[in-house]
Design an enzyme around this catalytic site. Structure first.
Site, short mmCIF file in Angstrom:
data_model
loop_
_atom_site.label_atom_id
_atom_site.label_comp_id
_atom_site.label_asym_id
_atom_site.label_seq_id
_atom_site.Cartn_x
_atom_site.Cartn_y
_atom_site.Cartn_z
N CYS A 58 0.13 -15.22 48.66
CA CYS A 58 0.13 -13.89 48.05
C CYS A 58 0.90 -12.91 48.92
O CYS A 58 1.40 -11.91 48.43
CB CYS A 58 -1.30 -13.42 47.82
N GLU B 219 -8.68 -9.54 44.47
CA GLU B 219 -7.58 -9.82 45.41
C GLU B 219 -6.49 -10.50 44.59
O GLU B 219 -6.62 -11.67 44.24
CB GLU B 219 -8.07 -10.74 46.54
P1 NAD Z 1 -5.43 -17.63 38.36
O1 NAD Z 1 -5.71 -16.21 38.07
O2 NAD Z 1 -4.74 -18.44 37.36
O3 NAD Z 1 -6.80 -18.43 38.66
C1 NAD Z 1 -7.67 -18.02 39.68
C2 NAD Z 1 -9.08 -18.50 39.35
O4 NAD Z 1 -9.53 -17.82 38.19
C3 NAD Z 1 -9.18 -19.99 39.04
O5 NAD Z 1 -10.36 -20.48 39.62
C4 NAD Z 1 -9.27 -20.02 37.53
O6 NAD Z 1 -9.93 -21.14 37.01
C5 NAD Z 1 -10.06 -18.76 37.26
N1 NAD Z 1 -9.89 -18.20 35.91
C6 NAD Z 1 -8.78 -18.23 35.13
N2 NAD Z 1 -9.01 -17.55 33.98
C7 NAD Z 1 -10.27 -17.08 34.06
C8 NAD Z 1 -11.08 -16.29 33.19
N3 NAD Z 1 -10.64 -15.86 32.01
N4 NAD Z 1 -12.31 -15.96 33.60
C9 NAD Z 1 -12.80 -16.38 34.79
N5 NAD Z 1 -12.09 -17.14 35.64
C10 NAD Z 1 -10.83 -17.48 35.28
O7 NAD Z 1 -4.67 -17.62 39.77
P2 NAD Z 1 -4.06 -18.88 40.54
O8 NAD Z 1 -2.84 -19.30 39.83
O9 NAD Z 1 -5.13 -19.87 40.83
O10 NAD Z 1 -3.67 -18.22 41.94
C11 NAD Z 1 -2.43 -17.66 42.21
C12 NAD Z 1 -2.52 -16.16 42.18
O11 NAD Z 1 -3.50 -15.71 43.11
C13 NAD Z 1 -1.23 -15.49 42.62
O12 NAD Z 1 -0.97 -14.40 41.78
C14 NAD Z 1 -1.54 -15.01 44.03
O13 NAD Z 1 -0.77 -13.93 44.47
C15 NAD Z 1 -2.98 -14.66 43.90
N6 NAD Z 1 -3.60 -14.67 45.22
C16 NAD Z 1 -4.02 -13.48 45.74
C17 NAD Z 1 -4.56 -13.44 47.01
C18 NAD Z 1 -5.04 -12.16 47.63
O14 NAD Z 1 -5.81 -12.25 48.57
N7 NAD Z 1 -4.63 -11.00 47.17
C19 NAD Z 1 -4.68 -14.63 47.74
C20 NAD Z 1 -4.23 -15.81 47.16
C21 NAD Z 1 -3.71 -15.82 45.90
#
Ligand code: NAD
Length: 516
Positions: free
Chosen positions: A275, A241
């Site tokens: 998002c 997502e």
């Molecule tokens: P992010 O990708 O930076 O982090 C998300 C999660 O992934 C965190 O828990 C982080 O610690 C973990 N993570 C980071 N690198 C990783 C790796 N290499 N391996 C495993 N885990 C890892 O995202 P964010 O900044 O926390 O969230 C914002 C983003 O999420 C925006 O792009 C937003 O659009 C998206 N989002 C999407 C939805 C949806 O339902 N489509 C909902 C909410 C947010």
């Protein structure tokens, strides 16, 4: 990191973004404990997967009641950790979580029970079923913008099907991660059934490499692609997502007052860190000026702050503020016009960004092409329905969209042409609030769906079962083949032909049975 920094002692220091105050310290999960988490999860799986769905749902009822009893405290934890206002914590994070639990309590047994499937006539004498078998350990990795909902909804969806769960919540909002851990513990879930690992991307990566049976990831496109690569190496199924750049299309015959209020809310709720924020506003040219005036006067009524009556809270993650700033700077340098808000050089220190509406933007600017995730709304005129659809579809994203018109036919026509996981007509964002609808993205907004029936079934292997009473000693398609080819030829030509003759079918079928 300045909001939540990882120190030598491996503690996540929690600083409330809205106030800059240190509010907690949370121990990070050491990487060497990752195998222990998987061991505990696998041990717990045997018992959790073998109890009935109604027994599992009893734990969900306790969890739900605990959340109802402690709703105010949970809302305050979310607000402290994210900087969002209390109203948004309760309306957009707690409510959808409770509603999802409620929905699962009402539907899980039916959705996850053995389903009858039709058996083709040629397979006479057999019965067909589908069973939903839990996969094992589901790894949920969640973001910071709706830290409760986006962690708990996939968790409970996976648990309902008999999986055990490891959650790795965002390191940016670890207080909510701790709160989730505490809620599950106090609801009495058996040990090892739900585990929460705290930490940042290194911890997330270590768990991804630990060979879970399913990965449910919500976060950025960038991280989604990294996770998908690791998952591909181990052939682990995933749901991703990811980000969005949702268009809002306003036709001249829309209820403009409602649309202007919706644009302000859709763009600025949660300080734009949604998002499914309205991140691009396309307005029919003949009403552009009128609509802009309505929008600007709505935006001017909004208050930013942390008190209970404020409309818009702070940004959560400092790095996100820089992304918003960079996009606005590029647009202004290329001739965009500020309708509300301030030039970035005049922004105040801290985590509040002025609510910004911008016009005179180009389709190739970052402000139109890249996810902003902040309170920044570019407004673009269009002349025809076709042009609106092309502009709306003109990014790599496709999560949600909205269409505004009183003409139902036109609204539905445009909605059908948008390459988007969801479309709302005369409202914004709201599809996500109906747990009966599938949720997910197209293009780079993600892979897979959750919520609704599919949202429970993705966490299970779909197992096909066919049943034969076993009374006959042989089947017509088994050996020996001697003399069977012409009989099968006649049988299939007749059966699949336009003018099927049932008498011939019976004759050929009986002949095949005799030659078994
Ligand atoms: P992010 O990708 O930076 O982090 C998300 C999660 O992934 C965190 O828990 C982080 O610690 C973990 N993570 C980071 N690198 C990783 C790796 N290499 N391996 C495993 N885990 C890892 O995202 P964010 O900044 O926390 O969230 C914002 C983003 O999420 C925006 O792009 C937003 O659009 C998206 N989002 C999407 C939805 C949806 O339902 N489509 C909902 C909410 C947010």
């Amino acid at each position: 990191m300045n909001v939540h920094s990882v120190e030598q002692v491996q503690k996540l220091t929690v600083i409330a973004p809205a106030t800059g105050q240190i509010i907690a310290e949370i121990a990070e999960t050491p990487i060497h404990e990752v195998p222990l988490f998987y061991q505990r999860g696998r041990n717990a799986f045997a018992a959790w997967s073998s109890i009935s769905i109604p027994e599992r749902l009893n734990y969900f009822r306790k969890l739900k009641q605990l959340m109802v009893d402690e709703m105010d405290q949970i809302a305050r934890t979310i607000s402290d950790d994210t900087g969002k206002v209390l109203t948004e914590a309760i309306v957009a994070d707690i409510m959808p979580t409770l509603d999802a639990i409620d929905h699962i309590i009402r539907h899980a047994e039916k959705v996850l029970s053995r389903q009858k499937a039709k058996t083709p006539f040629l397979l006479i004498g057999k019965k067909s079923y589908i069973e939903y078998m839990p996969r094992g350990i589901v790894l949920v990795i969640s973001p910071w913008n709706y830290p409760l909902q986006l962690a708990m909804v996939p968790m409970v969806s996976a648990l309902a099907g008999g999986n055990t769960v490891i959650l790795k919540p965002s390191e940016v909002t670890p207080l909510v991660g701790k709160c989730i851990e505490d809620l599950f513990n106090r609801s009495g879930f058996p040990e090892g059934t739900v585990q929460v690992a705290h930490g940042g991307k290194e911890v997330g990566a270590a768990f991804t490499e630990g060979k879970p049976d399913y990965i449910f990831f919500t976060g950025s496109v960038r991280t989604g692609k990294i996770i998908q690569q690791q998952a591909a190496r181990d052939l682990i199924p995933t749901t991703l997502e990811l980000g969005g750049k949702d268009p809002m299309i306003v036709f001249k015959d829309a209820n403009l007052e409602r649309a202007a209020k919706a644009a302000a809310w859709g763009a600025f709720t949660n300080s734009g860190q949604v998002c499914m924020s309205a991140e691009r506003l396309y307005v029919e040219r003949s009403i552009l000026e009128e609509f802009l005036e309505l929008l600007k006067s709505e935006v001017r009524t909004l208050t930013q702050g942390t008190d209970e009556n404020a409309d818009v809270g702070s940004m959560t993650f400092p790095a996100q503020k820089d992304i918003v700033k960079g996009q606005l700077e590029e647009a202004l340098a290329r001739g965009a016009k500020l309708e509300t808000g301030l030039e970035p050089e005049n922004w105040q220190e801290g985590m509040f960004i002025p609510l910004t509406v911008v016009t005179q933007v180009e389709q190739d600017m970052k402000i139109i092409q890249e996810e902003t995730f902040g309170p920044l709304l570019p407004v673009v005129p269009f002349d025809t329905e076709e042009e609106a659809v092309i502009l709306a579809n003109g990014t790599v994203f496709g999560l949600n969209a909205s269409v505004w018109t009183k003409d139902k036919e036109k609204a539905r026509r445009v909605a059908s042409k948008l390459v988007s996981g969801a479309v709302v007509i005369n409202d914004v964002i709201i599809t996500v609030a109906n747990h009966g609808l599938p949720f997910g993205g197209t293009k780079e907004s993600g892979i897979g769906r959750y919520h609704a029936e599919g949202g429970l079934r993705i966490f299970c292997h779909e197992k096909a079962i066919m049943e034969d009473l076993g009374l006959m000693n042989s089947e017509i398609q088994w050996y020996p083949y001697k003399g069977k080819y012409p009989l099968f030829l006649n049988l299939f030509k007749n059966y699949f032909g336009e003018n099927r003759n049932w008498l011939s079918f019976a004759r050929d079928y009986l002949a095949l049975i005799k030659s078994k």
